[in-house]
Write an enzyme that holds these catalytic residues in place. Structure first.
Site, mmCIF file in Angstrom:
data_model
loop_
_atom_site.group_PDB
_atom_site.id
_atom_site.type_symbol
_atom_site.label_atom_id
_atom_site.label_comp_id
_atom_site.label_asym_id
_atom_site.label_seq_id
_atom_site.Cartn_x
_atom_site.Cartn_y
_atom_site.Cartn_z
ATOM 1 C CG ASP A 163 4.960 26.094 58.639
ATOM 2 O OD1 ASP A 163 6.166 26.079 58.293
ATOM 3 O OD2 ASP A 163 4.038 26.366 57.857
ATOM 4 C CG ASP A 364 9.942 24.291 55.113
ATOM 5 O OD1 ASP A 364 9.466 24.998 56.023
ATOM 6 O OD2 ASP A 364 9.249 23.788 54.212
#
Length: 484
Positions: A163, A364
């Site tokens: 992440d 992201d």
């Protein structure tokens, strides 16, 4: 690097490559831009409808050393390669689940960054490494991309989510008063010779925004955007990547974990803060890492490489934009968008990060679909539909309002889609990164979505198959030249 990695030279003239065997992004600074490319409809449906083989192998590659800096590689898998679901699941059901996860992720990012810009969120984001309201791609059923690491001594192999928007490394731990189901046995600190609890008075514990203390041990708690959470003790532990052992990594040892995290043992935060895994490596890797996310539906693996040797020659480099209110995230300068080789008339200010921390463009790994502010999206979409007026339309699907009925087509000619980055580089996407199949009947949709906020998010569908490199020490992100 990754298996089946192909070298793609940076061309003096921007060339869109959309071959039947592999579609690659092209990057350059030239004033010439290609206008059209071909989408292989039949092949795209076949490739993405094939369920990849789960649990392919151990996902590590060789360690290299360049002077005082280390460099090692891990293989990256999409969730469908790791966790097999009901064999009766069709593409549409898998897509629906992915888009539901994605909606939660995107909404959570918007809330988090709006809170940061407004100075809220329990004291802001100055030190959010183990604070509350940390969002990850694990919302609603695990994240999208995983790596295999060893935890403890001897190492216990675990799948963890990667992440880029989190500054946290954590795994579920025994004794577990509340744990969700994961594919590997839950890590037991009692079986590890290297596990060391962190005292309440330690400097590491002092960096927690909302630290707690129990029986002299530092406690952490991370809450996610959907109400899920992980709670436990902070510890120093050895993490192993292939033959490389990284000692004294600060991790959360979660004894109470709630939510729809199914599958993964925890999370490997790659955010820009000092307590992410990248931040903790520090000088060992020169503050650099690179990843290539595997395309959907394939059996090949992507890659995650730490170390300055991961930074490729020939990449197109774009300055990172720092947001002091949200240091975990990687913001980049986006000047505009292109359709068919022509820049869409969108004011550059639409993509600019303000002094108050509003707006901007975030890269992201946890968000699937690229989000754009509403007015920018509408202009972008309208430019695309104008140049695809010859293609038969289909009703919208889920968050996608621009879809096409390509049943019976072998391939179609579509306009190119480009990101115009600040400073000159232009990234032209392969067609499969912006027209994606919704079903096996030939419904394809334009894989962008509007946002009611000023935040833009470049999601992992648009990043797939492209080598992306972060040079945190010098403040740059690179695109290409390799693909996976």
């Amino acid at each position: 690097m990754a298996a089946a990695t192909i070298f793609l030279a940076v061309l003096p003239l921007l060339t869109a490559i959309a071959a039947a065997s592999a579609a690659a992004a092209a990057v350059n600074n030239s004033s010439y831009h290609p206008t059209f490319q071909r989408l292989n409809v039949k092949e795209t449906i076949q490739v993405t409808s094939t369920r990849p083989s789960p649990q392919v192998s151990e996902y590590h590659e060789e360690e290299e050393e360049d002077g005082d800096e280390k460099n090692w590689t891990m293989k990256v898998l999409h969730r469908e390669q790791v966790f097999s679901s009901n064999s009766g699941d069709d593409r549409r059901r898998r897509l629906d689940r992915r888009l539901k996860r994605d909606a939660v992720r995107a909404a959570s990012l918007v809330r988090r960054l709006a809170s940061a810009a407004g100075g809220g969120g329990g004291g802001g984001f100055g030190v959010d490494d183990f604070g509350t309201d940390v969002v990850s791609g694990m919302d609603q059923g695990s994240g999208e991309y995983f790596v295999r690491i060893g935890v403890g001594s001897p190492p216990r192999n675990q799948y963890v989510v990667i992440d880029s928007g989190s500054d946290i490394v954590w795994v579920q731990c025994q004794p577990c008063s509340q744990c969700y189901r994961q594919s590997d046995p839950v890590f037991d600190p009692a079986d590890s010779a290297s596990f060391a609890g962190v005292s309440c008075g330690s400097s590491v514990c002092g960096r927690l925004e909302n630290s707690g203390c129990h029986a002299g041990r530092c406690r952490y708690e991370v809450s996610y955007g959907d109400g899920s959470y992980t709670k436990g003790t902070l510890a120093l532990e050895t993490l192993t990547f292939g033959r490389t052992a990284v000692r004294s990594v600060a991790i959360g040892c979660g004894h109470r974990n709630r939510g729809m995290f199914v599958g993964a043992a925890g999370l490997l935060g790659l955010g820009g803060g000092s307590m992410s895994f990248v931040g903790q490596l520090g000088g060992q890797t020169g503050g650099a890492f690179s990843y290539c996310l595997v395309s959907r539906g394939t059996d090949s693996a992507g890659s995650l490489v730490f170390g300055r040797a991961a930074l490729p020659a020939g990449a197109a480099w774009v300055p990172l934009v720092r947001n002091p209110r949200a240091p975990s995230f990687y913001y980049i300068g986006l000047a505009g968008l292109g359709v068919g080789g022509v820049r869409v008339p969108i004011p550059e200010d639409v993509f600019r990060l303000t002094e108050l921390g509003d707006g901007g463009v975030v890269m992201d790994t946890g968000t699937a679909v690229t989000r754009l502010p509403l007015l920018a999206y509408q202009a972008f979409r309208d430019a695309f539909t104008t140049q695809t007026a010859n293609l038969p339309r289909a009703p919208g699907v889920a968050i996608f309002d621009t879809c096409y009925n390509l049943f019976g087509f072998v391939s179609v000619r579509v306009p190119t889609i480009s990101f115009f980055f600040s400073g000159g580089p232009i990234l032209t996407l392969p067609a499969r990164n912006f027209l994606i199949p919704m079903d096996d009947a030939g419904t394809f949709c334009f894989a962008f979505a509007p946002s009611n906020s000023g935040l833009s998010i470049i999601g992992n569908i648009q990043q797939e198959g492209i080598q992306i490199s972060f040079d945190g020490a010098n403040g740059f992100v690179g695109f290409g030249p390799n693909i996976c």
